[in-house]
Motif scaffolding. Structure first.
Motif, PDB file in Angstrom:
ATOM      1  N   PRO A 170      -8.659 -45.466 -34.754  1.00 10.95           N
ATOM      2  CA  PRO A 170      -8.662 -46.455 -33.739  1.00 10.95           C
ATOM      3  C   PRO A 170      -8.671 -47.812 -34.074  1.00 10.95           C
ATOM      4  CG  PRO A 170     -10.899 -45.594 -34.180  1.00 10.95           C
ATOM      5  CD  PRO A 170     -10.039 -44.763 -35.045  1.00 10.95           C
ATOM      6  N   ASP A 171      -8.575 -48.579 -33.202  1.00 10.83           N
ATOM      7  CA  ASP A 171      -8.710 -50.143 -33.334  1.00 10.83           C
ATOM      8  C   ASP A 171      -9.983 -50.596 -33.755  1.00 10.83           C
ATOM      9  OD1 ASP A 171      -5.540 -50.590 -33.109  1.00 10.83           O
ATOM     10  OD2 ASP A 171      -6.079 -50.252 -30.909  1.00 10.83           O
ATOM     11  N   ALA A 172     -10.982 -49.864 -32.934  1.00 13.40           N
ATOM     12  CA  ALA A 172     -12.401 -50.667 -33.129  1.00 13.40           C
ATOM     13  C   ALA A 172     -13.405 -49.630 -32.489  1.00 13.40           C
ATOM     14  CB  ALA A 172     -12.346 -51.915 -32.318  1.00 13.40           C
ATOM     15  N   SER A 173     -14.661 -49.935 -32.794  1.00 13.52           N
ATOM     16  CA  SER A 173     -15.739 -49.146 -32.041  1.00 13.52           C
ATOM     17  C   SER A 173     -15.813 -49.675 -30.770  1.00 13.52           C
ATOM     18  CB  SER A 173     -17.071 -49.300 -33.220  1.00 13.52           C
ATOM     19  OG  SER A 173     -18.143 -49.596 -32.310  1.00 13.52           O
ATOM     20  N   MET A 174     -16.435 -48.545 -29.963  1.00 13.42           N
ATOM     21  CA  MET A 174     -16.594 -49.073 -28.687  1.00 13.42           C
ATOM     22  C   MET A 174     -17.677 -50.149 -28.445  1.00 13.42           C
ATOM     23  SD  MET A 174     -18.507 -45.755 -27.095  1.00 13.42           S
ATOM     24  CE  MET A 174     -20.241 -45.452 -27.648  1.00 13.42           C
ATOM     25  N   HIS A 175     -18.237 -50.553 -29.461  1.00 12.22           N
ATOM     26  CA  HIS A 175     -19.078 -51.511 -29.308  1.00 12.22           C
ATOM     27  C   HIS A 175     -18.794 -52.908 -29.982  1.00 12.22           C
ATOM     28  CE1 HIS A 175     -22.467 -48.577 -28.458  1.00 12.22           C
ATOM     29  NE2 HIS A 175     -22.162 -48.038 -29.514  1.00 12.22           N
ATOM     30  N   THR A 176     -17.555 -52.813 -30.465  1.00 14.69           N
ATOM     31  CA  THR A 176     -16.781 -54.248 -30.715  1.00 14.69           C
ATOM     32  C   THR A 176     -16.942 -55.095 -29.626  1.00 14.69           C
ATOM     33  OG1 THR A 176     -15.652 -52.963 -32.235  1.00 14.69           O
ATOM     34  CG2 THR A 176     -14.808 -55.241 -31.644  1.00 14.69           C
ATOM     35  N   PRO A 177     -17.121 -56.282 -29.355  1.00 11.85           N
ATOM     36  CA  PRO A 177     -17.129 -57.138 -28.263  1.00 11.85           C
ATOM     37  C   PRO A 177     -15.696 -57.239 -27.991  1.00 11.85           C
ATOM     38  CG  PRO A 177     -17.930 -58.374 -30.332  1.00 11.85           C
ATOM     39  CD  PRO A 177     -17.851 -57.065 -30.687  1.00 11.85           C
ATOM     40  N   LEU A 178     -15.184 -56.909 -26.804  1.00 18.83           N
ATOM     41  CA  LEU A 178     -13.859 -57.079 -26.778  1.00 18.83           C
ATOM     42  C   LEU A 178     -13.912 -57.330 -24.803  1.00 18.83           C
ATOM     43  CD1 LEU A 178     -12.267 -54.013 -28.042  1.00 18.83           C
ATOM     44  CD2 LEU A 178     -11.805 -56.345 -29.025  1.00 18.83           C
TER      45      LEU A 178
END
Length: 380
Positions: free
Chosen positions: A76-84
């Motif tokens: 994946p590009d990031a964790s779901m907790h990454t601030p996006l």
């Protein structure tokens, strides 16, 4: 505020000229075709428009790679907790969503919903939204194999057999290529039908299906439109699983005799109407055994069997295993666990020895526990 903005709170979140940002949350064993069907229309929308209309990220719970149902691993590009700054969140499900959704997934999705975002799903991702209580009183599409178990688990969700559903700020697609149709409709809503049509041409996609198209029409494809009475009778059977309709009553509904009814089934479906009806009920029972915690007694009842012993007898005769063994994990006819990758054999019957298991072999091993495993009888 326009009427469309009133219906869709997310319509106000996108500043003029800036791309809409989507996060695709990948559950374990998600279906890759559904993910691709959802993302590629966005890619092509950017390409044809000559600017970034959409931006997307793939997410997992912890940011680590996740395996799709075909055995391929996706980073994946990031964790779901990454601030996006996400404006849309799309849950991508697949095999066994009941076991893939965690409490952390549910809490995160609920936090996203509080920020007035569009929430969607593809394939069986609707299960995660349903478990989070985010689909109550929304029209919802989910892959047909999961319809029965979702009806039992989430009675407040308005489930439909449609390819996809767009209801206010929720959008759900059943699976396979249905997300492509859903995204093309959403793109047409956001940026006009000319762009949607251009994407269809690039994908050599002849007809964009709409919300009224149904998921399961194989019988209609087989029979064509020449046997409307037979199609109507089968539809009645499918709609009356818990309380089966007597064959004489079915015949009277479509103005044919009992004898004509039996001839129709023998000629076009190669079995008696009672046998076909029994198959529908047993297939539904298998789905519920695999996908819900309902007891065998409860499943027998909701599938129209007057007693549990009669249900068990019919089930074993049809599938080759008793319901209890099916629930315990798909024990095969010799009593061994066929879900283990080590039990996979070559077509000739010899087991794999020194060779590593391929993605296809691993996927087949996992699929042996699915309700549809070996449901199509091959000619050779």
């Amino acid at each position: 505020m326009t009427s469309n903005q009133a219906k869709d709170p997310a319509a106000n979140t996108n500043r003029a000229g800036e791309p809409q940002t989507l996060g695709f949350l990948l559950l374990d064993n998600f279906t890759l075709i559904s993910l691709a069907s959802a993302i590629d229309p966005l890619r092509m929308a950017n390409q044809l428009a000559g600017r970034e209309l959409y931006r997307w990220y793939t997410l997992t719970q912890d940011g680590l790679p996740v395996r799709a149902s075909d055995g391929l691993q996706v980073t994946p590009d990031a964790s779901m907790h990454t601030p996006l700054s996400l404006e849309w969140v799309v849950v991508c499900g697949g095999v066994g969503p009941q076991h893939s959704v965690t409490r952390e997934h549910i809490r995160w999705l609920q936090s996203q919903s509080r920020q007035l975002k569009r929430l969607g799903s593809v394939c069986t991702g609707s299960w995660a939204l349903g478990q989070a209580g985010l689909l109550d009183h929304y029209e919802t599409s989910v892959h047909w194999e999961c319809l029965a178990s979702m009806q039992e688990a989430f009675p407040n969700v308005i489930l439909t057999p449609h390819l996809f559903s767009i209801d206010r700020d929720r959008f759900t697609a059943s699976g396979g290529t249905a997300p492509l149709d859903m995204m093309l409709n959403l793109i047409a809503h956001d940026h006009g039908r000319e762009l949607s049509a251009g994407i269809s041409e690039m994908f050599i996609y002849e007809r964009v299906r709409n919300e009224q198209d149904q998921q399961r029409v194989p019988l209609k494809h087989v029979l064509g439109t020449t046997q409307p009475k037979l199609l109507e009778i089968v539809a009645l059977m499918e709609a009356n699983i818990e309380e089966p309709i007597e064959l004489d009553e079915l015949a009277s509904y479509v103005n044919v005799s009992r004898r004509q009814l039996e001839r129709l089934f023998q000629r076009y479906l190669l079995c008696s109407p009672s046998r076909y009806y029994l198959k529908l009920r047993l297939v539904r029972a298998r789905q519920l055994l695999k996908q819900t915690p309902l007891s065998i007694i409860e499943i027998a009842s909701v599938c129209g069997f007057v007693s549990t012993p009669h249900f068990s007898k019919c089930y074993r005769e049809y599938f080759g295993v008793p319901p209890r063994n099916e629930r315990l994990g798909g024990l095969d006819r010799q009593g061994s666990n066929s879900n283990s990758p080590s039990s996979i054999k070559r077509w000739g019957g010899e087991p794999y020895k020194s060779e590593p298991l391929s993605s296809a072999q691993q996927a087949l091993a996992c699929a042996q526990g699915e309700p549809t495993f070996a449901s199509v009888q091959l000619l050779n």
